[in-house]
Scaffold this active site. Structure first.
Site, PDB file in Angstrom:
ATOM      1  N   ASP A 118      -8.076   0.061   6.755  1.00 32.09           N
ATOM      2  CA  ASP A 118      -8.179  -1.194   7.499  1.00 32.09           C
ATOM      3  C   ASP A 118      -6.823  -1.587   8.062  1.00 32.09           C
ATOM      4  O   ASP A 118      -6.707  -2.570   8.776  1.00 32.09           O
ATOM      5  CB  ASP A 118      -8.690  -2.310   6.570  1.00 32.09           C
ATOM      6  CG  ASP A 118     -10.104  -2.037   6.088  1.00 32.09           C
ATOM      7  OD1 ASP A 118     -10.988  -1.880   6.934  1.00 32.09           O
ATOM      8  OD2 ASP A 118     -10.311  -1.957   4.867  1.00 32.09           O
TER       9      ASP A 118
ATOM     10  N   LYS B  57       0.789  -1.237   0.000  1.00 33.22           N
ATOM     11  CA  LYS B  57       0.000   0.000   0.000  1.00 33.22           C
ATOM     12  C   LYS B  57       0.823   1.290   0.000  1.00 33.22           C
ATOM     13  O   LYS B  57       0.394   2.311  -0.531  1.00 33.22           O
ATOM     14  CB  LYS B  57      -0.925   0.022   1.224  1.00 33.22           C
ATOM     15  CG  LYS B  57      -2.124  -0.901   1.121  1.00 33.22           C
ATOM     16  CD  LYS B  57      -3.248  -0.264   0.342  1.00 33.22           C
ATOM     17  CE  LYS B  57      -4.544  -1.044   0.478  1.00 33.22           C
ATOM     18  NZ  LYS B  57      -5.653  -0.428  -0.213  1.00 33.22           N
TER      19      LYS B  57
END
Length: 409
Positions: A123, A76
């Site tokens: 998350d 990410k």
């Protein structure tokens, strides 16, 4: 054994495909050059699962292993860091090529740009990447996390110096909270890996940042003697990563694209449901989105990602928790001389679907729909390592989430 698996061949009405150009080689190369300027940059491994491929009857299976990315155990950071770099470049009137890491992190640039507060919802992995990049660039980060978030994921973000909280709402509502806070904060910017009408520039930069991973994999396959993959299995939460992966391959191999498959958690299968509708309209999934695939627990799709996916994906699949857990165990217990891969719950589901299609008698129709055979060169993406070590051990050591167990039940 295909209990809980749902899939559909893509019959969605096509759009004008205006977003595909975002993922051109030229645009992705720009992001890749930016990432290469970071001292922490190394190319992550493309693992060759030759014995598994032989066992399943395909020519090759390669796994892009993102557990090695920047020491953060997940891919990410590629998106968040590039979007922040692009935002700062735009604010100071420069091209991103003029702002490598050494310049971005310099005192001079900090004086010129000042200090911004980058807000995001996560998350786990995306927020950690944003917090990590903000810390290194001398900026602030505020991170909002959904209910059910584990202490490990929270702590990993907090230790990067971000302001972080766990809210009593789901992921999509956390996005709304972060966006509202950014709008009220002086020099506040929302850095979110999902797009909606009126918020598309930063998510498009994030997708281009993810392109670094795909470009690496493409080059690594060529080095392994594979001109292009015939099949690509990629997971989707909001669909930004999936849009980046599918977009890159669809743009580069326009004449002969791979068969591309999107895998979602069944508790948050907004893309699968949108594909079932066939009109091109997005279908949102609400509620608590209970699944072990925490990184995929997103019920509202990225509009840019969806536009690419509807035009270029072959099959959308809604995958039960056991499928991800099984693949985590397969990676952890490889056949023969295949490498051992640490793949977390959101990382392993593409292999889970691929394995099911090739191995399970009652998934023959899926295998046929995907045209998988002895000539297939398969690429699967493992987006994360054991980002939640306790859950990882429960799956690998204790057999958690066997074939009939699921958080989403």
């Amino acid at each position: 054994m295909t209990e809980g698996l749902k899939w559909t061949v893509n019959h969605v009405a096509k759009s004008d495909d205006k977003h595909l150009e975002l993922m051109s080689e030229e645009n992705v190369k720009k992001a890749n050059e930016f990432h290469k300027s970071f001292p922490q940059y190394t190319v992550t491994p493309l693992q060759d699962l030759a014995e598994l491929a032989s066992y399943l009857g395909v020519k090759s299976i390669h796994c892009k292993d993102e557990s090695y990315r920047f020491g953060l155990n997940a891919f990410k950071v590629l998106g968040g860091s590039y979007a922040m770099g692009r935002y700062i470049a735009k604010e100071v009137g420069k091209d991103i090529s003029e702002l490598p890491y050494a310049v971005l992190s310099s005192e001079e640039l900090r004086k010129e740009f000042g200090q911004a507060t980058f807000f995001t919802a996560t998350d786990g992995n995306h927020g950690r990447g944003v917090a990590w990049a903000a810390k290194r660039l001398g900026q602030k980060a505020v991170v909002r996390m959904p209910k059910g978030t584990t202490k490990t994921r929270f702590d990993n973000i907090a230790k990067e110096g971000a302001t972080v909280t766990i809210e009593e709402v789901n992921y999509d509502d956390c996005v709304r909270i972060a966006a509202a806070e950014a709008a009220k904060t002086e020099h506040g910017i929302i850095v979110q890996d999902t797009a909606w009408d009126g918020y598309e520039e930063i998510p498009s930069w994030i997708m281009q940042g993810y392109g670094t991973m795909v470009m690496e994999a493409d080059q690594q396959l060529k080095e392994a003697g594979i001109d292009r993959p015939t099949h690509v299995f990629v997971q989707a939460g909001v669909g930004s990563l999936a849009g980046a992966v599918v977009g890159y391959f669809a743009h580069k191999y326009k004449e002969n694209p791979p068969v591309m498959v999107v895998c979602e958690a069944s508790a948050a299968d907004c893309l699968y449901r949108s594909a079932m509708k066939e009109s091109g309209d997005l279908v949102n999934v609400g509620g608590d989105l209970q699944t072990i695939m925490a990184g995929l627990a997103c019920g509202e799709a990225n509009t840019i990602g969806w536009d690419i996916l509807r035009n270029h994906v072959s099959v959308f699949a809604s995958c039960p928790d056991w499928m991800s857990a099984k693949a985590t165990r397969i990676y952890a217990n490889p056949l023969g001389n295949d490498p051992h891969i640490v793949s977390g719950e959101s990382g392993s589901v593409p292999l889970g679907l691929c394995f099911t299609a090739l191995h399970d008698e009652d998934a023959k129709d899926l295998k046929e729909a995907l045209k998988l055979d002895e000539n297939s060169n398969v690429l699967v993406i493992s987006t994360e390592g054991d980002t939640d070590p306790v859950r990882y051990r429960e799956i690998v050591w204790d057999g958690l989430y066997g074939t009939n167990e699921s958080l989403s039940k």
